[in-house]
Structure formats: structure tokens, C-alpha cells
Design a protein around this motif. Structure first.
Motif, PDB file in Angstrom:
ATOM      1  N   UNK A 181       0.843  -1.190   0.000  1.00  0.00           N
ATOM      2  CA  UNK A 181       0.000   0.000   0.000  1.00  0.00           C
ATOM      3  C   UNK A 181       0.882   1.245   0.000  1.00  0.00           C
ATOM      4  N   UNK A 182       0.536   2.153  -0.846  1.00  0.00           N
ATOM      5  CA  UNK A 182       1.303   3.396  -0.972  1.00  0.00           C
ATOM      6  C   UNK A 182       0.862   4.375   0.108  1.00  0.00           C
ATOM      7  N   UNK A 183       1.754   4.692   1.038  1.00  0.00           N
ATOM      8  CA  UNK A 183       1.392   5.539   2.160  1.00  0.00           C
ATOM      9  C   UNK A 183       1.863   6.972   2.038  1.00  0.00           C
ATOM     10  N   UNK A 184       2.175   7.415   0.823  1.00  0.00           N
ATOM     11  CA  UNK A 184       2.658   8.786   0.678  1.00  0.00           C
ATOM     12  C   UNK A 184       1.620   9.663  -0.016  1.00  0.00           C
ATOM     13  N   UNK A 185       1.382  10.820   0.602  1.00  0.00           N
ATOM     14  CA  UNK A 185       0.405  11.772   0.091  1.00  0.00           C
ATOM     15  C   UNK A 185       1.122  13.091  -0.163  1.00  0.00           C
ATOM     16  N   UNK A 186       0.939  13.630  -1.367  1.00  0.00           N
ATOM     17  CA  UNK A 186       1.572  14.905  -1.685  1.00  0.00           C
ATOM     18  C   UNK A 186       0.638  16.050  -1.296  1.00  0.00           C
ATOM     19  N   UNK A 187       1.179  17.033  -0.611  1.00  0.00           N
ATOM     20  CA  UNK A 187       0.338  18.127  -0.109  1.00  0.00           C
ATOM     21  C   UNK A 187       1.072  19.452  -0.278  1.00  0.00           C
TER      22      UNK A 187
END
Ligand SMILES: [Zn+2]
Length: 62
Positions: A1-7
Motif C-alpha cells: 500500500x502506498x502511504x505517501x500523500x503529496x500536499x
């Protein structure tokens, strides 16, 4: 699961536009410190995930 969120956010010290990579696998409610890459001040980043899965992200001066 990809746990990176760009903000995208603004530095609370120098108002530079920053792109944060949020590690969402660290939990639905946590905070961490990251140095601004422009002014090198420590930014305290608060993360909170609400019940419909939306991330609420706030930055403040440490
Ligand atoms: Zn800054």
C-alpha cells in the motif's frame, strides 16, 4: 500500500510554497517536524484523518 500523500502548503515562517510528502502509514493522527528547505526553520506538521478519509493538515511554528 502506498502511504505517501503529496500536499501543498505554505511555510509558517517565510511563506514559501512547499510540497510536503506525508507518510500516511504513520497513523491517522500524528505530528512531526520538518525543516523548511527555504528558511531552515523547524515546522511542526499536524496530521489528522477524519472519518470520511480526508486528511486535515496544518503547519505551525514550533
Ligand atoms: Zn520557510
Amino acid at each position: 500500500m502506498n502511504g505517501l500523500l503529496e500536499h501543498s502548503a505554505h511555510c509558517p515562517f517565510c511563506d514559501a510554497q512547499l510540497t510536503l510528502l506525508i507518510d500516511t502509514s504513520a497513523g491517522a493522527d500524528h505530528s512531526y517536524t520538518e525543516d523548511c528547505h527555504v528558511c531552515c526553520q523547524p515546522i511542526l506538521i499536524h496530521l489528522h484523518q477524519d472519518s470520511d478519509g480526508h486528511w486535515d493538515i496544518s503547519l505551525e511554528q514550533e
